[in-house]
Design an enzyme around this catalytic site. Sequence first.
Site, mmCIF file in Angstrom:
data_model
loop_
_atom_site.group_PDB
_atom_site.id
_atom_site.type_symbol
_atom_site.label_atom_id
_atom_site.label_comp_id
_atom_site.label_asym_id
_atom_site.label_seq_id
_atom_site.Cartn_x
_atom_site.Cartn_y
_atom_site.Cartn_z
ATOM 1 N N ASP A 7 -10.250 -1.904 -1.452
ATOM 2 C CA ASP A 7 -9.670 -0.880 -0.587
ATOM 3 C C ASP A 7 -10.398 -0.898 0.745
ATOM 4 O OD1 ASP A 7 -7.821 1.334 -0.118
ATOM 5 O OD2 ASP A 7 -9.597 2.601 -0.090
ATOM 6 N N GLU A 9 -10.858 1.382 4.661
ATOM 7 C CA GLU A 9 -10.558 2.510 5.542
ATOM 8 C C GLU A 9 -10.567 1.974 6.968
ATOM 9 O OE1 GLU A 9 -9.503 5.237 4.386
ATOM 10 O OE2 GLU A 9 -10.166 5.027 2.304
ATOM 11 N N GLU A 52 -7.012 11.835 13.560
ATOM 12 C CA GLU A 52 -6.155 11.937 12.377
ATOM 13 C C GLU A 52 -6.709 11.111 11.223
ATOM 14 O OE1 GLU A 52 -1.457 11.296 11.092
ATOM 15 O OE2 GLU A 52 -2.114 10.921 13.157
ATOM 16 N N HIS A 153 -10.498 10.307 1.202
ATOM 17 C CA HIS A 153 -10.387 8.884 0.891
ATOM 18 C C HIS A 153 -11.735 8.214 1.148
ATOM 19 C CE1 HIS A 153 -5.782 8.336 1.083
ATOM 20 N NE2 HIS A 153 -6.052 9.612 0.920
ATOM 21 N N ASP A 158 -12.162 4.848 -4.006
ATOM 22 C CA ASP A 158 -10.753 4.579 -4.293
ATOM 23 C C ASP A 158 -10.577 3.276 -5.060
ATOM 24 O OD1 ASP A 158 -10.223 6.897 -2.986
ATOM 25 O OD2 ASP A 158 -9.062 6.033 -1.351
#
Length: 238
Positions: A7, A9, A52, A153, A158
Amino acid sequence: MRQIILDTETTGIDPKQGHRIIEIGCVEMIGRKLTGNHYHVYINPQRVVEQEAIGIHGITNEFLVDKPVFSTIADEFLEYIRGAELVIHNAPFDIGFINHEFSLLRRGFPNVTACCGVVDTLALARKKHPGQKNNLNALCKRYFIDNSSRTLHGALLDAEILAEVYLTMTGGQTALLLGSGDQGADGSEEGGSAIRRLPSERPALRVISASDAELENHKTKLEQIQKQSGNCLWLAGE
C-alpha cells in the site's frame, strides 16, 4: 509463492498533476504465511502535501521534511518487490504512482508489471460481491476482521489489514498458520494471522436425553413413515 501485500500514501490522487508517494508499506507472505519481513518507509515528496490528503492519512509536510527522497530508496524497494506477486487494493492507483516515481529517476527502472505479478483485491472483491461496498473498511466488516486501529489511512497498517482480508477472501482459515510456531502474547502464531482460540478449560457440554414418552412418539412416527413409503431408512438401520 512469494507475495507482497503493498500500500502507498501520496500527496494527492494523480501523479500526472505532479503528486508523489510519501509512504510505502509492504508485508511479505510465502506460501500464504506471513513471514514478518516487512518493508516500510516515509518519503520526502519534494512538494507540498495537499490538505485533503493530510485529512485522509494524517501525514504532514513538517513530518516529511527530514525523510529520504524516493531516489535514495528506489533500488532497495525494487529489490524487495522484484519477482513477487503484488497484492494491492485498487492496484492501478498504486502501480501508477510507483511507475511514475521510477520514470522520474531516468535510470532505466522497469515497469512494475514487467518484474512483478499483480493481484487487485478491489477487482476481486467486486467480482465476489457485486453491487456492494468493497473498500477496505467494508471488507473488514464483511469478513469480521478487526480494523479498530485504523482511524486514519497508513500504508503499513493498511497492508497488514489487507493481508488478513486477502487470506480470508481467497481461502478462509485454511490460509492461517496452524502449525507449531511460537505463540504471541495474544495466543496467535507469530508471523501469521491472528487465530482466536476458545478457552482450553470450558465446562462440559450438557447432554439432554429424550424421555420415554418422546422415544415412543418417535417410534410411532417412524412406523407411520414406513407404512406410507414402505422404506423407512431409520427403521432399517435398527
